[in-house]
Motif scaffolding. Structure first.
Motif, mmCIF file in Angstrom:
data_model
loop_
_atom_site.group_PDB
_atom_site.id
_atom_site.type_symbol
_atom_site.label_atom_id
_atom_site.label_comp_id
_atom_site.label_asym_id
_atom_site.label_seq_id
_atom_site.Cartn_x
_atom_site.Cartn_y
_atom_site.Cartn_z
ATOM 1 N N ARG A 322 0.831 -1.215 0.000
ATOM 2 C CA ARG A 322 0.000 0.000 0.000
ATOM 3 C C ARG A 322 0.862 1.261 0.000
ATOM 4 N NH1 ARG A 322 -2.224 4.021 3.014
ATOM 5 N NH2 ARG A 322 -0.766 3.554 4.701
ATOM 6 N N LEU A 323 1.914 1.247 0.811
ATOM 7 C CA LEU A 323 2.771 2.432 0.887
ATOM 8 C C LEU A 323 3.443 2.724 -0.456
ATOM 9 C CD1 LEU A 323 4.344 1.812 4.417
ATOM 10 C CD2 LEU A 323 2.762 3.651 3.806
ATOM 11 N N LYS A 327 2.816 5.952 -2.822
ATOM 12 C CA LYS A 327 3.943 6.768 -3.298
ATOM 13 C C LYS A 327 3.794 7.020 -4.805
ATOM 14 C CE LYS A 327 8.478 8.066 -3.412
ATOM 15 N NZ LYS A 327 9.175 9.014 -2.592
ATOM 16 N N LEU A 328 3.467 5.951 -5.541
ATOM 17 C CA LEU A 328 3.300 6.070 -6.996
ATOM 18 C C LEU A 328 2.098 6.943 -7.338
ATOM 19 C CD1 LEU A 328 3.993 2.340 -7.983
ATOM 20 C CD2 LEU A 328 5.488 4.294 -8.445
ATOM 21 N N ARG A 329 1.056 6.768 -6.560
ATOM 22 C CA ARG A 329 -0.169 7.544 -6.819
ATOM 23 C C ARG A 329 0.101 9.032 -6.607
ATOM 24 N NH1 ARG A 329 -3.410 10.783 -3.992
ATOM 25 N NH2 ARG A 329 -3.057 9.600 -2.093
ATOM 26 N N LYS A 330 0.779 9.344 -5.505
ATOM 27 C CA LYS A 330 1.039 10.765 -5.211
ATOM 28 C C LYS A 330 1.961 11.390 -6.254
ATOM 29 C CE LYS A 330 0.210 10.432 -0.283
ATOM 30 N NZ LYS A 330 0.872 10.103 0.986
ATOM 31 N N ALA A 331 2.809 10.545 -6.883
ATOM 32 C CA ALA A 331 3.704 11.054 -7.923
ATOM 33 C C ALA A 331 3.001 11.042 -9.290
ATOM 34 C CB ALA A 331 4.964 10.208 -7.974
ATOM 35 N N LYS A 332 1.693 10.769 -9.256
ATOM 36 C CA LYS A 332 0.878 10.679 -10.483
ATOM 37 C C LYS A 332 1.358 9.597 -11.447
ATOM 38 C CE LYS A 332 -1.613 14.926 -10.730
ATOM 39 N NZ LYS A 332 -2.113 15.999 -11.535
ATOM 40 N N LEU A 333 1.991 8.582 -10.885
ATOM 41 C CA LEU A 333 2.402 7.447 -11.719
ATOM 42 C C LEU A 333 1.315 6.367 -11.708
ATOM 43 C CD1 LEU A 333 6.137 7.367 -10.634
ATOM 44 C CD2 LEU A 333 5.306 7.829 -12.939
ATOM 45 N N LEU A 334 0.306 6.564 -10.864
ATOM 46 C CA LEU A 334 -0.813 5.620 -10.762
ATOM 47 C C LEU A 334 -2.123 6.386 -10.620
ATOM 48 C CD1 LEU A 334 -0.103 2.717 -8.222
ATOM 49 C CD2 LEU A 334 -0.950 2.491 -10.565
ATOM 50 N N PHE A 335 -3.168 5.825 -11.204
ATOM 51 C CA PHE A 335 -4.529 6.359 -11.060
ATOM 52 C C PHE A 335 -4.619 7.854 -11.379
ATOM 53 C CE2 PHE A 335 -4.215 3.090 -7.487
ATOM 54 C CZ PHE A 335 -4.623 2.047 -8.297
ATOM 55 N N GLU A 341 -10.204 7.159 -0.028
ATOM 56 C CA GLU A 341 -10.023 7.177 1.428
ATOM 57 C C GLU A 341 -9.479 5.827 1.908
ATOM 58 O OE1 GLU A 341 -13.278 8.050 4.337
ATOM 59 O OE2 GLU A 341 -13.395 9.842 3.037
ATOM 60 N N GLU A 342 -10.044 4.766 1.335
ATOM 61 C CA GLU A 342 -9.639 3.413 1.723
ATOM 62 C C GLU A 342 -8.158 3.184 1.445
ATOM 63 O OE1 GLU A 342 -12.348 4.205 0.201
ATOM 64 O OE2 GLU A 342 -14.050 3.163 1.119
ATOM 65 N N LEU A 343 -7.713 3.594 0.265
ATOM 66 C CA LEU A 343 -6.312 3.368 -0.112
ATOM 67 C C LEU A 343 -5.368 4.175 0.788
ATOM 68 C CD1 LEU A 343 -4.440 1.918 -2.136
ATOM 69 C CD2 LEU A 343 -4.552 3.959 -3.577
ATOM 70 N N SER A 344 -5.869 5.267 1.322
ATOM 71 C CA SER A 344 -5.014 6.107 2.181
ATOM 72 C C SER A 344 -5.004 5.620 3.633
ATOM 73 C CB SER A 344 -5.499 7.554 2.165
ATOM 74 O OG SER A 344 -5.463 8.035 0.862
ATOM 75 N N GLU A 345 -5.835 4.617 3.911
ATOM 76 C CA GLU A 345 -5.960 4.186 5.313
ATOM 77 C C GLU A 345 -4.926 3.115 5.655
ATOM 78 O OE1 GLU A 345 -9.995 2.984 6.283
ATOM 79 O OE2 GLU A 345 -9.195 1.811 7.973
ATOM 80 N N ARG A 346 -4.187 3.362 6.723
ATOM 81 C CA ARG A 346 -3.173 2.413 7.174
ATOM 82 C C ARG A 346 -3.798 1.031 7.436
ATOM 83 N NH1 ARG A 346 1.285 4.629 8.375
ATOM 84 N NH2 ARG A 346 0.461 6.622 9.062
ATOM 85 N N ASP A 385 -2.540 0.894 -15.110
ATOM 86 C CA ASP A 385 -2.590 0.984 -13.643
ATOM 87 C C ASP A 385 -2.646 -0.421 -13.038
ATOM 88 O OD1 ASP A 385 -2.550 3.800 -13.366
ATOM 89 O OD2 ASP A 385 -4.698 3.913 -13.793
ATOM 90 N N CYS A 386 -3.482 -1.274 -13.622
ATOM 91 C CA CYS A 386 -3.598 -2.655 -13.127
ATOM 92 C C CYS A 386 -2.235 -3.341 -13.192
ATOM 93 C CB CYS A 386 -4.594 -3.462 -13.960
ATOM 94 S SG CYS A 386 -6.287 -2.908 -13.804
ATOM 95 N N ARG A 387 -1.561 -3.152 -14.321
ATOM 96 C CA ARG A 387 -0.252 -3.816 -14.495
ATOM 97 C C ARG A 387 0.769 -3.316 -13.480
ATOM 98 N NH1 ARG A 387 -1.445 -4.687 -19.994
ATOM 99 N NH2 ARG A 387 -1.110 -2.504 -20.504
ATOM 100 N N ILE A 388 0.743 -2.020 -13.221
ATOM 101 C CA ILE A 388 1.714 -1.457 -12.275
ATOM 102 C C ILE A 388 1.450 -1.999 -10.855
ATOM 103 C CG2 ILE A 388 2.525 0.680 -11.174
ATOM 104 C CD1 ILE A 388 2.030 2.086 -13.876
ATOM 105 N N VAL A 389 0.179 -2.041 -10.480
ATOM 106 C CA VAL A 389 -0.146 -2.545 -9.135
ATOM 107 C C VAL A 389 0.247 -4.027 -9.019
ATOM 108 C CG1 VAL A 389 -2.041 -3.036 -7.529
ATOM 109 C CG2 VAL A 389 -1.919 -0.820 -8.658
#
Ligand code: ADP
Ligand code: MG
Length: 494
Positions: A322-323, A327-335, A341-346, A385-389
């Motif tokens: 998840r972390l 990181k990838l999402r925040k760098a706009k490399l994903l989604f 909210e769920e993805l941001s939850e520890r 996105d699916c492939r990266i995850v």
């Protein structure tokens, strides 16, 4: 979603080890180049030399734990158990077994009759409040569950021997005396560390006063896995757990076990509960720790402890993935930068998601991956996105499998037996689609030439293993009593 059983791995399952996308972020990596998927995940790809170095660290840690002079300061404690022999298949009797492993608490009623093993079991919940409450609450709860179980099985008026698979680090002073050194895996009950858990259990049973059970043996789940597999395969000499946590045990010579204080009769060997999850607590694994591992550790209730475990086991793997995804999402490399909210939850990205996502393999419809995304309320994504995850999950789980392999290879090389079966238990190993194959491949690479090995899934090791050890302890206790009675002229059976 259903869990994936090893026997039902889809035919198209493939280990994803490459990704060749070209996404670039506007954010920069520490070396000033634009962030890419490649450079974000790179720290998870370790070289053969890294794994060899990990094995050196491991062997060194094992030897420190075994040494009389070095044990006190050693990160890996290498606890001698009081289990000395593998079963001979003639064990008989009815035994109650408890299995407290981290995620589930189970009670089992097991009948052994040679190779024939019958079990009935029930899972009880340990509420979060009890996991972090007091020891008295925990053991009262366990005693209450035992009462319920015995009532349901018409056992209330029977005296029945009990075996306890208690899978936390314990310094054993006898087969039924186990001092908890410290809690792990999310447990933190006050007043248990430093105490004998058998005594705490017996006190709780006495407080109730309505059941007659006597705990004859405490074993670790690793010993359970070893014993249950050895019941079928006498070459089994290692027990491995890949579940909530990770740990292993193996058969060591008494000569190498400097802390052994039991008798030195045959067999000149004893099972060692390595408690290898603690590897790296002394900083020896810092050279492979990623920022994500550091974050997982920092937010755990046992920061600085169980470093190796936190890179491998089920309690942590989903969170590592998840972390990285975040990181990838925040760098706009994903989604396209948009999460949920769920993805941001520890803790919300469960380790079973890693298994599910990887089980898609070559399926270009990404069925399971999309189902996980739906559970995480992620609605806007592309195939890329699916492939990266999938790639992220694959790298995190592959590193875990390889790290565990380095540990097993170290043990196999140390034991130096020509042929060893490894009994493995735990949901991570059982349900991840590739863990078994990844481990076989890596152990083969790391083990000394000429050593043969086999990874064997242990079926209900924690229950069956405890039952076998307890049945033997019970037989020996009865024999001792009979001998004593004979000596004192008391007829047996009275
Ligand atoms: P314990 O270690 O407490 O005896 P288990 O062996 O069942 O219990 O392991 C529980 C761990 O396994 C949890 O941390 C959970 O995240 C993980 N797990 C459960 N299902 C799966 C799955 N399908 N794939 C991978 N890990 C899983
Ligand atoms: Mg278990």
């Amino acid at each position: 979603m259903n869990m994936i059983d090893k026997e039902n791995v889809p035919a198209n399952a493939r280990i994803i080890k490459t990704y060749s996308g070209r996404r670039k972020s506007k954010k920069l990596a520490s070396d000033g180049t634009p962030l890419t998927v490649e450079n974000v995940v790179k720290p998870f790809i370790l070289s053969d030399d890294d794994y060899k170095k990990i094995m050196d660290v491991m062997l060194d840690s094992f030897n420190q734990g075994l040494g009389k002079e070095t044990n006190a300061k050693a990160a890996v404690k290498m606890f001698p158990t009081y289990v000395r022999s593998v079963p001979d298949g003639t064990e008989t009797g009815k035994v109650l077994a408890l299995d407290l492993g981290g995620t589930n608490f189970r009670i089992l009623l097991i009948s052994l009759d040679g190779q024939e093993v019958n079990m009935e079991s029930k899972i009880f919940l340990i509420p979060q409040a009890i996991m972090t409450g007091t020891g008295e609450q925990l053991f009262d709860h366990i005693a209450e569950c035992i009462h319920k179980f015995m009532k349901d099985h018409d056992l209330l008026f029977h005296k029945i021997p009990l075996g306890f698979t208690f899978s936390f680090p314990c310094r054993q002073e006898g087969l039924n005396k186990a001092i908890l050194t410290h809690w792990t895996k999310g447990f933190k009950c006050a007043g248990v560390e430093g105490h004998d858990i058998v005594q705490l259990l017996h006190e709780a049973i006495e407080r109730r006063g309505d059941i007659d059970v006597n705990c004859l043996a405490v074993i670790n789940d690793t010993v359970g896995a070893l014993m249950s597999c050895a019941h079928e395969d006498r070459k089994c000499a290692v027990g491995l757990i890949l579940g909530t946590g990770t740990n292993a045990c193996y058969i060591e010579t008494l000569e190498n076990t400097e802390l052994w204080d039991g008798d030195t009769d045959e067999p000149h060997q004893v099972m060692i509960n390595t408690e290898w999850g603690a590897l790296g607590n002394d900083g020896s694994l810092d050279f492979i720790m990623t920022d994500y591992d550091k974050q997982v550790d920092k937010h755990s209730i046992n920061a600085g402890q169980q470093i190796y475990e936190k890179m491998i086991s089920g309690m942590y793997m989903g969170e590592i993935a998840r972390l990285v995804i975040e990181k990838l999402r925040k760098a706009k490399l994903l989604f396209n930068g948009k999460g949920s909210e769920e993805l941001s939850e520890r803790g919300r990205f469960y380790t079973k998601y890693v298994s599910e996502i990887e089980s898609d393999g070559d399926d270009s419809s990404f069925k399971c991956t999309k189902q996980v995304f739906a559970e995480l309320n992620l609605t806007k994504y592309t195939d890329e996105d699916c492939r990266i995850v999938q790639y992220v999950c694959s790298l995190v789980s592959t590193r875990a499998a390889y790290l565990a392999s380095a540990g097993i290879a170290t043990l196999l090389n140390k034991m130096n037996r020509p042929e060893v079966t490894i009994g493995v238990d735990g949901s991570l190993y059982r349900f991840h689609p590739h863990f078994h194959d990844l481990m076989e491949e890596k152990i083969r690479q790391l083990v000394k030439p000429g050593i043969k090995f086999k990874l064997m899934l242990s079926h209900d090791g924690s229950g069956k293993g405890a039952a076998i050890v307890t049945a033997v302890a019970n037989r020996l206790a009865l024999e001792k009593e009979q001998k004593l009675n004979a000596k004192n002229g008391i007829p047996n059976g009275e």
